[in-house]
Design a protein around this motif. Sequence first.
Motif, PDB file in Angstrom:
ATOM      1  N   SER A  44       0.661  -0.820   0.189  1.00 50.60           N
ATOM      2  CA  SER A  44      -0.025  -0.067   0.100  1.00 50.60           C
ATOM      3  C   SER A  44       0.682   1.742  -0.271  1.00 50.60           C
ATOM      4  N   GLN A  45       1.857   1.224  -0.078  1.00 52.35           N
ATOM      5  CA  GLN A  45       3.030   1.960   0.470  1.00 52.35           C
ATOM      6  C   GLN A  45       4.222   2.484  -0.701  1.00 52.35           C
ATOM      7  N   THR A  46       3.685   1.420  -1.972  1.00 51.33           N
ATOM      8  CA  THR A  46       4.020   1.675  -3.204  1.00 51.33           C
ATOM      9  C   THR A  46       3.493   2.339  -4.616  1.00 51.33           C
ATOM     10  N   THR A  47       4.099   2.464  -5.202  1.00 53.52           N
ATOM     11  CA  THR A  47       3.083   2.405  -6.465  1.00 53.52           C
ATOM     12  C   THR A  47       2.721   1.313  -7.291  1.00 53.52           C
ATOM     13  N   TYR A  48       2.301   0.237  -6.433  1.00 56.74           N
ATOM     14  CA  TYR A  48       2.243  -1.012  -7.565  1.00 56.74           C
ATOM     15  C   TYR A  48       0.604  -1.011  -7.606  1.00 56.74           C
ATOM     16  N   PRO A  49       0.196  -1.368  -9.514  1.00 60.38           N
ATOM     17  CA  PRO A  49      -1.232  -1.013  -9.370  1.00 60.38           C
ATOM     18  C   PRO A  49      -2.336  -1.731  -8.692  1.00 60.38           C
ATOM     19  N   LYS A  50      -3.195  -1.099  -8.504  1.00 61.04           N
ATOM     20  CA  LYS A  50      -4.258  -1.619  -7.252  1.00 61.04           C
ATOM     21  C   LYS A  50      -5.168  -3.071  -8.069  1.00 61.04           C
ATOM     22  N   GLU A  51      -4.860  -2.341  -9.779  1.00 62.45           N
ATOM     23  CA  GLU A  51      -5.720  -3.851  -9.879  1.00 62.45           C
ATOM     24  C   GLU A  51      -4.292  -5.088 -10.417  1.00 62.45           C
ATOM     25  N   LYS A  52      -3.553  -4.616  -9.952  1.00 59.23           N
ATOM     26  CA  LYS A  52      -2.601  -6.015 -10.086  1.00 59.23           C
ATOM     27  C   LYS A  52      -2.378  -6.634  -8.627  1.00 59.23           C
ATOM     28  N   TYR A  53      -2.847  -6.023  -6.935  1.00 59.96           N
ATOM     29  CA  TYR A  53      -3.204  -6.582  -6.139  1.00 59.96           C
ATOM     30  C   TYR A  53      -3.639  -8.221  -6.119  1.00 59.96           C
ATOM     31  N   PRO A  54      -4.937  -8.501  -6.729  1.00 52.45           N
ATOM     32  CA  PRO A  54      -5.424 -10.154  -6.385  1.00 52.45           C
ATOM     33  C   PRO A  54      -4.038 -10.618  -6.761  1.00 52.45           C
ATOM     34  N   GLU A  55      -3.261 -10.233  -7.146  1.00 55.46           N
ATOM     35  CA  GLU A  55      -1.867 -11.377  -8.129  1.00 55.46           C
ATOM     36  C   GLU A  55      -1.246 -11.908  -6.772  1.00 55.46           C
ATOM     37  N   ILE A  56      -1.460 -10.590  -5.764  1.00 57.84           N
ATOM     38  CA  ILE A  56      -1.011 -10.586  -4.703  1.00 57.84           C
ATOM     39  C   ILE A  56      -1.009 -10.766  -3.463  1.00 57.84           C
ATOM     40  N   PHE A  57      -2.206 -10.822  -3.529  1.00 60.71           N
ATOM     41  CA  PHE A  57      -2.894 -10.185  -2.535  1.00 60.71           C
ATOM     42  C   PHE A  57      -4.609 -10.856  -2.537  1.00 60.71           C
ATOM     43  N   SER A  58      -5.477 -11.373  -1.892  1.00 64.81           N
ATOM     44  CA  SER A  58      -6.694 -11.651  -2.159  1.00 64.81           C
ATOM     45  C   SER A  58      -7.252 -10.383  -1.559  1.00 64.81           C
ATOM     46  N   VAL A  59      -7.763  -9.293  -1.816  1.00 66.74           N
ATOM     47  CA  VAL A  59      -8.019  -8.157  -0.943  1.00 66.74           C
ATOM     48  C   VAL A  59     -10.174  -8.750  -0.322  1.00 66.74           C
ATOM     49  N   GLY A  60     -10.274  -9.726  -0.518  1.00 70.51           N
ATOM     50  CA  GLY A  60     -11.755  -9.892   0.186  1.00 70.51           C
ATOM     51  C   GLY A  60     -13.092  -9.374  -1.176  1.00 70.51           C
ATOM     52  N   ILE A  61     -14.012  -8.761  -0.197  1.00 73.35           N
ATOM     53  CA  ILE A  61     -15.095  -8.309  -0.785  1.00 73.35           C
ATOM     54  C   ILE A  61     -14.743  -7.927  -1.786  1.00 73.35           C
ATOM     55  N   ALA A  62     -15.611  -7.131  -3.034  1.00 74.63           N
ATOM     56  CA  ALA A  62     -15.855  -6.331  -4.326  1.00 74.63           C
ATOM     57  C   ALA A  62     -15.758  -4.996  -3.582  1.00 74.63           C
ATOM     58  N   ASP A  63     -15.248  -3.732  -4.126  1.00 81.05           N
ATOM     59  CA  ASP A  63     -15.554  -2.831  -3.511  1.00 81.05           C
ATOM     60  C   ASP A  63     -17.150  -2.434  -3.858  1.00 81.05           C
ATOM     61  N   GLU A  64     -17.701  -2.645  -4.784  1.00 84.26           N
ATOM     62  CA  GLU A  64     -19.560  -2.289  -4.061  1.00 84.26           C
ATOM     63  C   GLU A  64     -19.962  -3.022  -3.118  1.00 84.26           C
ATOM     64  N   LYS A  65     -20.065  -4.305  -2.996  1.00 89.28           N
ATOM     65  CA  LYS A  65     -20.463  -5.000  -1.526  1.00 89.28           C
ATOM     66  C   LYS A  65     -19.743  -4.747  -0.505  1.00 89.28           C
ATOM     67  N   ALA A  66     -18.319  -4.093  -0.565  1.00 87.51           N
ATOM     68  CA  ALA A  66     -17.666  -3.749   1.262  1.00 87.51           C
ATOM     69  C   ALA A  66     -18.588  -2.559   1.025  1.00 87.51           C
ATOM     70  N   ASN A  67     -18.247  -1.634  -0.082  1.00 89.79           N
ATOM     71  CA  ASN A  67     -19.360   0.129   0.340  1.00 89.79           C
ATOM     72  C   ASN A  67     -20.340  -0.370   0.888  1.00 89.79           C
ATOM     73  N   PHE A  68     -21.328  -1.093   0.465  1.00 90.07           N
ATOM     74  CA  PHE A  68     -23.003  -1.076   0.758  1.00 90.07           C
ATOM     75  C   PHE A  68     -22.857  -1.844   2.155  1.00 90.07           C
ATOM     76  N   MET A  69     -22.036  -2.894   2.455  1.00 88.85           N
ATOM     77  CA  MET A  69     -21.752  -3.604   3.927  1.00 88.85           C
ATOM     78  C   MET A  69     -21.364  -2.282   4.738  1.00 88.85           C
ATOM     79  N   TYR A  70     -20.271  -1.395   4.277  1.00 88.50           N
ATOM     80  CA  TYR A  70     -19.690  -0.743   5.288  1.00 88.50           C
ATOM     81  C   TYR A  70     -20.397   0.490   6.045  1.00 88.50           C
ATOM     82  N   LYS A  71     -21.345   0.871   4.771  1.00 89.07           N
ATOM     83  CA  LYS A  71     -22.876   2.276   5.059  1.00 89.07           C
ATOM     84  C   LYS A  71     -23.464   1.762   5.865  1.00 89.07           C
ATOM     85  N   ALA A  72     -24.203   0.579   5.622  1.00 87.81           N
ATOM     86  CA  ALA A  72     -25.358   0.120   6.239  1.00 87.81           C
ATOM     87  C   ALA A  72     -24.696   0.113   7.611  1.00 87.81           C
ATOM     88  N   ILE A  73     -23.795  -0.757   7.975  1.00 91.91           N
ATOM     89  CA  ILE A  73     -23.238  -0.829   9.753  1.00 91.91           C
ATOM     90  C   ILE A  73     -23.064   0.147  10.159  1.00 91.91           C
TER      91      ILE A  73
END
Length: 228
Positions: free
Chosen positions: A176-205
């Motif tokens: 997260s402290q580097t310029t590594y492209p965010k679209e390539k994050y899943p190649e290294i690290f599983s970020v879990g739930i997709a942004d749309e669902k995560a944002n919906f859950m976050y706002k609801a809670i």
Amino acid sequence: MSKNSKKKWTPTPEQLEKYKKQVEETKELSKTAIRDIFDNYRTDQDKMIEYFLFSSRFYNYSPRNTAMIFQQNPHATFVQSSASWIIMGAYPKKGTHGASILVPQTKKFIIADKDTVIKYQKLTDNYRDTILSTNAKYVAVALSEACAEIKEKAKAGEYDIKEKLVFGKGTVFDISQTTYPKEKYPEIFSVGIADEKANFMYKAIANYINEKTPYSIEDVELDSISLG
């Protein structure tokens, strides 16, 4: 000297002293980091669980270095040195501060007599006083830092050259402290739930907590890709 030749950089005694001080500070950090975690396990068991979950992502680092990374950046997910990130085409972002770790290094030392070291080797006043205060007849001088006179004696076989495992200061940066492209994050690290669902859950809670409880949710920017 030709235009293409490069002059070898040689650190000054002051620079060497500064680096040695940084290494000592890093070693002290390694002691306190692991001690703080394991000494307090009875009163803060959640911290222990958090550490073990954290360390499961850093199996390629020693427990000591993992504890150091955890203490400096508990939200880190994938860390490497700047050199390793550069190989992958990324760079640490400007203004970011990596986590200090201890890096094992095999270093060569010349075992020279004390009088020769005092006479020819460039020394800081403090180190000179330390050498003079000891009863030892010989002093270990790093081969890379030895003066010409000491190197010549070693080359002639008058002094032994020994190898020793030492620890130097290293720095690692979270993805997260580097310029590594965010679209390539899943190649290294599983970020879990997709942004749309995560944002919906976050706002609801967050809305529920803000409206139904005496507590409130506050957005905080963290150096991590595993946190929303």
